[in-house]
Enzyme design. Structure first.
Site, mmCIF file in Angstrom:
data_model
loop_
_atom_site.group_PDB
_atom_site.id
_atom_site.type_symbol
_atom_site.label_atom_id
_atom_site.label_comp_id
_atom_site.label_asym_id
_atom_site.label_seq_id
_atom_site.Cartn_x
_atom_site.Cartn_y
_atom_site.Cartn_z
ATOM 1 N N LYS A 40 -29.758 -26.065 53.390
ATOM 2 C CA LYS A 40 -30.625 -27.104 52.803
ATOM 3 C C LYS A 40 -29.858 -27.875 51.722
ATOM 4 C CE LYS A 40 -34.791 -24.529 53.928
ATOM 5 N NZ LYS A 40 -35.868 -23.630 53.507
ATOM 6 N N GLN A 58 -38.518 -20.586 48.651
ATOM 7 C CA GLN A 58 -38.069 -19.976 49.903
ATOM 8 C C GLN A 58 -38.880 -18.714 50.193
ATOM 9 O OE1 GLN A 58 -35.897 -21.392 52.007
ATOM 10 N NE2 GLN A 58 -36.043 -19.706 53.452
ATOM 11 N N ASP A 111 -42.510 -28.566 51.810
ATOM 12 C CA ASP A 111 -42.709 -27.705 52.979
ATOM 13 C C ASP A 111 -44.027 -28.001 53.700
ATOM 14 O OD1 ASP A 111 -40.623 -25.878 53.549
ATOM 15 O OD2 ASP A 111 -41.112 -24.700 51.763
HETATM 16 N N1 GUN Z 1 -38.614 -19.276 55.300
HETATM 17 C C1 GUN Z 1 -38.373 -19.500 56.621
HETATM 18 N N2 GUN Z 1 -38.586 -20.791 56.916
HETATM 19 C C2 GUN Z 1 -38.959 -21.403 55.783
HETATM 20 C C3 GUN Z 1 -39.312 -22.743 55.465
HETATM 21 O O1 GUN Z 1 -39.352 -23.653 56.292
HETATM 22 N N3 GUN Z 1 -39.632 -22.977 54.161
HETATM 23 C C4 GUN Z 1 -39.633 -22.003 53.218
HETATM 24 N N4 GUN Z 1 -39.962 -22.330 51.974
HETATM 25 N N5 GUN Z 1 -39.308 -20.743 53.485
HETATM 26 C C5 GUN Z 1 -38.980 -20.454 54.764
#
Ligand code: GUN
Length: 278
Positions: free
Chosen positions: A51, A95, A118
């Site tokens: 990211k 996350q 998200d």
């Molecule tokens: N853990 C696995 N996929 C994601 C996601 O798309 N966003 C977040 N915040 N955590 C994750």
């Protein structure tokens, strides 16, 4: 025999990132994404690295806040509230998964729904369910964007979503319904999965089990979207037996290079939306 379309998420995500880069370059102040990682889960670390890399590529300021796994819920809430009130921060991402002692629902809903890149905040999910304009979770939005890019009809088609997680399956089903698909959701307690997949015009599989979807489970001409990311030794594979399923499919995503890169591109697209909403 190759008469299936390979849905190239890598190529499309690069195209979208280039477009976003041009958009972000016009903005002043620069957009900023803050990623919070609690603890040191190795898979989560890898995800947030990709990211961060994508943010750098497109000219977004990214800040990662690493917090000790022993942090209390109160401390984490205070940290998020500080970011909610910081006008230089446009997007906040916590996350997942969080350590067990932290209430994930409470933490996610502490993030301002305007900074929720998200799309996991209950207001944003509610808007999605009600087919209102909202921030859509990145992976389902990536799948939709791939389908649109390759002119795959959704309206009136039977979409079978396998997996009902809050991150992928549930919002995916809602999004497909909002695009006028007939939607079936299958999950770990579904009896006779094959009876449903055989009826599918579009299969979206987000389970995390290699070879869950085999050729005998797929209707001739179906569109296959594989959201799975499974590590088999050094190899990364999806949930679909690609080699055997591809010849029955009219279109199929590879793993890697399908849905994965689209997720990151959509996260950046969501950041632009959050920026514009502020
Ligand atoms: N853990 C696995 N996929 C994601 C996601 O798309 N966003 C977040 N915040 N955590 C994750």
């Amino acid at each position: 025999m190759v008469d299936y379309m390979l849905l190239d998420g890598k190529m499309l995500s690069n195209k979208i990132k280039n477009e976003l880069k041009a958009e972000f370059a016009k903005l002043d102040p620069k957009p900023k994404l803050v990623v919070i990682l609690v603890g040191d889960d190795p898979a989560s670390k890898l995800y947030i690295q990709s990211k961060q890399k994508a943010c750098e590529e497109v000219g977004v300021i990214s800040e990662t806040i690493l917090l000790d796994s022993t942090i209390t819920e109160e401390q984490l809430v205070l940290e998020i509230e500080r970011l909610n009130n910081d006008p230089t921060v446009h997007g906040i991402l916590v996350q997942l998964p969080l350590p067990k002692h932290l209430n994930e629902t409470l933490i996610i809903n502490t993030i301002s729904d305007k900074k929720d890149v998200d799309g996991f905040h209950i207001y944003n999910k509610g808007r999605l369910i009600n087919n209102l304009e909202t921030i859509v979770p990145a992976t389902p939005l990536g799948v939709l964007t791939l389908l649109k890019e390759y002119n795959i009809e959704i309206k009136g088609k039977h979409a079978v979503v396998i997996g009902c997680s809050n991150i992928v399956g549930r919002p995916m089903a809602a999004l497909l319904l909002n695009h006028d698909a007939t939607v079936t959701i299958c999950h770990r307690y579904t009896e006779n999965l094959k009876q449903y997949t055989l009826m599918a015009d579009i299969i979206v599989c987000a389970v995390g089990k290699p070879n869950l979807i085999t050729a005998d489970m797929v209707k001739e001409g179906a569109v296959i979207i594989d959201v799975g990311i499974n590590r088999l030794g050094k190899k990364v594979v999806g949930d679909v037996d690609f080699e055997n399923v591809k010849d029955k499919a009219s279109a199929i995503t590879p793993v890697p290079g399908g849905v994965g890169p689209m997720t990151i591109a959509m996260l950046l697209s969501n950041l632009l939306k959050c920026y514009q909403n502020q």
